[in-house]
Each structure stands twice: as structure tokens, then as C-alpha cells.
Design a protein around this motif. Structure first.
Motif, short mmCIF file in Angstrom:
data_model
loop_
_atom_site.label_atom_id
_atom_site.label_comp_id
_atom_site.label_asym_id
_atom_site.label_seq_id
_atom_site.Cartn_x
_atom_site.Cartn_y
_atom_site.Cartn_z
N GLU A 225 6.46 5.52 -5.62
CA GLU A 225 7.32 4.86 -4.63
C GLU A 225 7.73 3.47 -5.13
N ASP B 45 0.84 -1.19 0.00
CA ASP B 45 0.00 0.00 0.00
C ASP B 45 0.89 1.25 0.00
N THR C 238 2.58 4.32 -3.09
CA THR C 238 2.19 4.91 -4.38
C THR C 238 2.96 4.27 -5.54
N ASP C 239 2.47 4.47 -6.75
CA ASP C 239 3.16 3.95 -7.94
C ASP C 239 4.55 4.58 -8.07
#
Ligand code: ZN
Length: 260
Positions: A242, A237, A239-240
Motif C-alpha cells: 500500500e 499502519d 502494508t508495504d
């Protein structure tokens, strides 16, 4: 919904090559590893073959041949075994002759030598002077209750050698909370998801505590598959953006490479 179709290729900073004693995996040579990388969306690996880690007296034939055959797909670690040693001159020569070498690989638990032992000092100084990567196996407590590469020793190393880039292989499994603290406290310390990435929630914890720029995709292939840790990162969970740092951009930065 997990998006498995990334529009970029991954870089795996922690791999091996060749057969290892307890596991049978037929596809362990450079050719079959590159085929498997293509299947799994991996562009580049950094590898420390088993023949250099576990055979008495490093051979270095697998890695030097692989780096020459696949210069854009395989880079290497010069495996340093403190029991057999390697002089600074030997390391200088190996790095000069093989531009694919990007750093050193240590296995203190397996070589049953504390990473703080003087037998590592020349290799650490060599890496520090040249700002190389050092990928070390790190683990809280090993099977025979030794602590050759546990958290307090790793802290000493990253403190003493601030210019090398220290990848904590397995993120000091068993002491991962301290590994996260070390990655936060020291610019030159990085978290490695090899095996440890499977623990539910740990990737989110690392990213929240230190930022995704200190977390690296790492697998131990070919003993373990590329997909194992890919799944853990893709399902995390975070971000893209990250995920892209973990899968690719951080490795490019550590390797001093530009994106294409
Ligand atoms: Zn490994």
C-alpha cells in the motif's frame, strides 16, 4: 520499526517552485529542488511554480525551463488563474510546445473564485476532453470564511467532468471525511496527502475506506520538505504494498507512465 530504506523511488504529485511571499526558503529553484529530491529518494515531481500562481499574469518561465532541463525529473501543471484566464488555444499551444505538462493547477481559495464559477468551465472542459490531471487546492473553509473549493463544489466538479483525473489537493482539509467519501463515490477523484497526511490515523482511514490506489504522496515542496509526508506514510499502519502505491505506483498510473 519503520523501514526508511525503500527499494524504489518516490513520485511527488504536488509541488511548487520559486519563492512565495510569506516564507523564506533559499533552495527553491529547479537545480536545488533536484538535488534535494536526490537526497530524499524522490525520482519525479509534478510542479506548479509560484510565479504562475501568485504573480499577476502567468509567467511560465520556471516550469518550461525546468521541464526542458530535467525531463525525467520534473513535470508540470499549467496554472490556470480565472482572474487572468487562459484561452483553450493558449492551453493547446502550451501543451503542444511543452510535452512535460500533464495537467492543470487551480487555487480557487487564493484566486477567490468558486471552482464552480463559469470562468473555470473552459479549462475544465479542456482537461476533461484530454483526460488530464487537475490538481486543485481543496479546503473546507478558508481564512475569510469563503468556500471556493469545499466538498460540495468538488463533488459537482468530479460529477460533471468524469474523464479528468481530479486530485483533491490537501484532501479538502476540514472536510476530509467527505473527501474520502467523494474518492469512494467517484472513479476520477483522488486523495492528496499534502499537509493533511500529518493528522494521526488519517492515512489508515483513507486506505481502509477507499483503498491505497486512490491516495497520493504530495508535499508542497519546496515550502515543505519531502520528508514530512514521507514520515507520515512510512509510519502509517498499512502494508508495504500500500505504501508503494501511495509513493509511486498511483502517480505512474495517473501520468500514463510505465515503471522502469
Ligand atoms: Zn500546494
Amino acid at each position: 520499526m519503520i523501514n526508511w530504506n525503500l527499494d524504489y523511488k518516490m513520485i511527488d504529485i504536488h509541488t511548487h517552485m520559486g519563492p512565495e511571499y510569506p516564507i523564506y526558503y533559499p533552495e527553491h529553484d529547479a537545480d536545488s529542488m533536484v538535488r534535494y529530491m536526490d537526497e530524499c529518494g524522490v525520482e519525479l515531481i509534478v510542479s506548479a511554480p509560484c510565479e504562475d500562481l501568485f504573480v499577476t499574469g502567468s509567467v511560465r518561465r520556471d516550469i518550461t525551463t525546468a521541464m526542458r532541463t530535467y525531463p525525467d525529473r520534473i513535470k508540470g501543471y499549467f496554472a490556470f488563474n480565472p482572474n487572468t484566464g487562459a484561452t483553450v488555444q493558449e492551453m493547446e499551444k502550451a501543451f503542444a510546445e511543452n510535452p512535460g505538462y500533464v495537467g492543470l493547477k487551480f487555487l480557487p481559495d487564493y484566486h477567490r473564485t468558486n471552482i464552480t464559477d463559469p470562468s473555470y468551465a473552459d479549462a475544465l472542459a479542456f482537461a476533461n476532453e484530454r483526460k488530464l490531471i487537475v490538481l486543485s487546492h481543496t479546503w473546507g473553509l478558508s481564512m475569510n470564511a469563503e468556500q471556493c473549493n469545499s466538498a460540495e463544489k468538488i463533488r459537482q466538479i468530479v460529477e460533471t467532468y468524469p474523464d479528468l483525473k481530479f486530485i483533491m489537493g490537501h484532501s479538502i482539509q476540514g472536510q476530509s471525511d467527505i473527501a474520502i467519501k467523494i474518492a469512494k463515490d467517484y472513479e476520477n477523484a483522488y486523495l492528496d496527502l499534502c499537509d493533511t497526511g500529518r493528522f494521526n490515523g488519517i492515512i489508515e482511514k483513507m486506505v481502509a475506506a477507499v483503498g491505497a490506489q486512490k491516495v497520493l504522496y504530495a508535499t508542497d515542496a519546496p515550502m515543505q520538505g519531502y520528508r514530512f509526508i514521507q514520515g507520515a506514510v512510512l509510519a502509517a499502519d498499512i502494508t508495504d504494498a500500500e505504501k508503494k502505491l501511495i509513493f509511486r505506483d498511483n502517480a505512474l498510473r495517473l501520468l500514463n507512465m510505465e515503471d522502469k
